[in-house]
Design an enzyme around this catalytic site. Structure first.
Site, PDB file in Angstrom:
ATOM      1  N   HIS A  10       0.412  -1.495   0.264  1.00 36.55           N
ATOM      2  CA  HIS A  10      -0.237  -0.085   0.126  1.00 36.55           C
ATOM      3  C   HIS A  10       0.631   1.117   0.430  1.00 36.55           C
ATOM      4  O   HIS A  10       1.920   1.595  -0.144  1.00 36.55           O
ATOM      5  CB  HIS A  10      -0.819  -0.202   0.993  1.00 36.55           C
ATOM      6  CG  HIS A  10      -1.944  -1.500   1.091  1.00 36.55           C
ATOM      7  ND1 HIS A  10      -3.175  -1.784   0.834  1.00 36.55           N
ATOM      8  CD2 HIS A  10      -1.618  -2.462   1.999  1.00 36.55           C
ATOM      9  CE1 HIS A  10      -3.412  -2.923   0.984  1.00 36.55           C
ATOM     10  NE2 HIS A  10      -2.415  -3.133   0.944  1.00 36.55           N
ATOM     11  N   GLU A  24      -2.204   0.108   7.273  1.00 36.85           N
ATOM     12  CA  GLU A  24      -1.374  -0.570   7.265  1.00 36.85           C
ATOM     13  C   GLU A  24      -0.479   0.037   6.314  1.00 36.85           C
ATOM     14  O   GLU A  24       0.271  -0.452   6.477  1.00 36.85           O
ATOM     15  CB  GLU A  24      -2.446  -1.633   6.040  1.00 36.85           C
ATOM     16  CG  GLU A  24      -1.235  -2.441   5.973  1.00 36.85           C
ATOM     17  CD  GLU A  24      -2.295  -4.065   5.302  1.00 36.85           C
ATOM     18  OE1 GLU A  24      -1.706  -4.495   4.288  1.00 36.85           O
ATOM     19  OE2 GLU A  24      -3.386  -3.285   4.041  1.00 36.85           O
ATOM     20  N   HIS A  79       2.469  -7.368   4.449  1.00 37.84           N
ATOM     21  CA  HIS A  79       1.645  -6.189   4.006  1.00 37.84           C
ATOM     22  C   HIS A  79       0.543  -6.799   6.130  1.00 37.84           C
ATOM     23  O   HIS A  79       1.726  -7.717   6.955  1.00 37.84           O
ATOM     24  CB  HIS A  79      -0.053  -7.230   3.811  1.00 37.84           C
ATOM     25  CG  HIS A  79       0.146  -6.356   2.185  1.00 37.84           C
ATOM     26  ND1 HIS A  79      -0.533  -5.583   1.881  1.00 37.84           N
ATOM     27  CD2 HIS A  79       0.770  -7.145   0.862  1.00 37.84           C
ATOM     28  CE1 HIS A  79      -0.266  -6.030   0.412  1.00 37.84           C
ATOM     29  NE2 HIS A  79       0.935  -6.609   0.070  1.00 37.84           N
ATOM     30  N   GLU A 142       1.036 -11.453   6.186  1.00 36.86           N
ATOM     31  CA  GLU A 142      -0.196 -11.274   6.300  1.00 36.86           C
ATOM     32  C   GLU A 142       0.839 -11.160   8.131  1.00 36.86           C
ATOM     33  O   GLU A 142       0.865 -12.201   8.644  1.00 36.86           O
ATOM     34  CB  GLU A 142      -0.877 -11.257   6.395  1.00 36.86           C
ATOM     35  CG  GLU A 142      -1.244 -11.301   4.665  1.00 36.86           C
ATOM     36  CD  GLU A 142      -2.488  -9.971   4.635  1.00 36.86           C
ATOM     37  OE1 GLU A 142      -2.193  -9.165   5.561  1.00 36.86           O
ATOM     38  OE2 GLU A 142      -2.366  -9.738   3.682  1.00 36.86           O
TER      39      GLU A 142
END
Length: 263
Positions: A10, A24, A79, A142
């Site tokens: 992101h 995030e 992430h 993640e």
């Protein structure tokens, strides 16, 4: 020279998941930069390209194109999860991959789990762009759930982000057999309350420890091709603090010992 592309997920106009006062895009950048710095400060035999080093917007295709044009040997995308769960999981592409993709991801995943006390959600596969469009082996991690209060508390801790980053860095170093720099070694002292060939036995011990107020997690240790599940109840920078934890555990009826790890 191993070329590693580290992608901080992101950024810029794309905040990623949001929850508990966190975004995030900020967390992934922090972890990615810390991972880069550990690798560069403590290891050699590699080059690193970052998808971003600041809060900028960058498309998925721009990231994979950049890595592919550079000739990356590995693509790592970092992430943070959302959706009501908890813990850590990793992904590779669910289609055709290079032969070493699963084994490289397994090393990375298992090394990260040694350094953190997330619930292990497992090693998975998915049709994510960065995994599908990378010309090289690729994985995506993640790291906790931003909308889970307990996970978010850990993600707010700089010390915990350092643990996550060290797991990523040491996983990459092990996977690609990077050499340590002279003078880059240090140690930490990990308290082991049990070591089992059965993961279920390790989980049972964790449950017992929890009843006495001890937080622990399972670290995977391999010796002579045998896998052991170590129940870890503390990681310390000084032997004295580790010894104090061992004494506490023994006073409550648990056996424990200290394992020394280099970094």
């Amino acid at each position: 020279m191993t070329r590693i592309y580290i992608d901080a997920g992101h950024g810029g106009n794309d905040s990623g998941a949001v929850g508990n006062g966190l975004m995030e895009k900020d967390l992934t950048l922090d972890i990615a930069l810390k991972t880069r710095d550990i690798l560069n400060n403590e290891y050699e035999g590699h080059e690193i390209m970052m998808s971003r080093t600041t809060d900028v917007t960058k498309s998925l295709s721009a990231r994979t194109n950049e890595a592919n044009n550079w000739g990356a040997d590995y693509f790592l995308s970092i992430h943070v999860n959302a959706g009501g769960g908890t813990g850590f999981e990793s992904f590779i592409y669910n289609g055709s991959t290079l032969p070493d993709t699963p084994s490289l991801r397994n090393i990375l995943h298992d090394t990260i789990m040694i350094h953190v006390d997330w619930f292990d959600r497992g090693k998975k596969s998915a049709n994510f762009h960065v995994l599908r469009e990378s010309n090289t082996s690729a994985s995506l991690t993640e790291n906790g759930f931003i909308d889970n209060a307990a996970d978010a508390e850990k993600l707010k801790s700089d010390d915990y982000l350092n643990r996550i980053a060290r797991g990523h860095a040491e996983g990459l170093a092990e996977a690609f057999h990077l050499d340590r720099k002279d003078g880059g070694n240090g140690v930490y002292y990990r308290v082991i309350a049990g070591s089992f060939t059965s993961r279920r036995n390790a989980e049972n011990l964790l449950d017992s420890l929890s009843e006495y107020g001890y937080d622990g997690f399972i670290g995977i240790f391999t010796h002579n091709d045998q896998t052991f599940y170590r129940v870890i109840v503390g990681s310390f920078q000084t032997r004295e603090n580790a010894k104090n934890r061992v004494d506490e555990l023994k006073a409550d009826g648990f056996d424990a010992f200290i394992a020394v790890y280099e970094y």
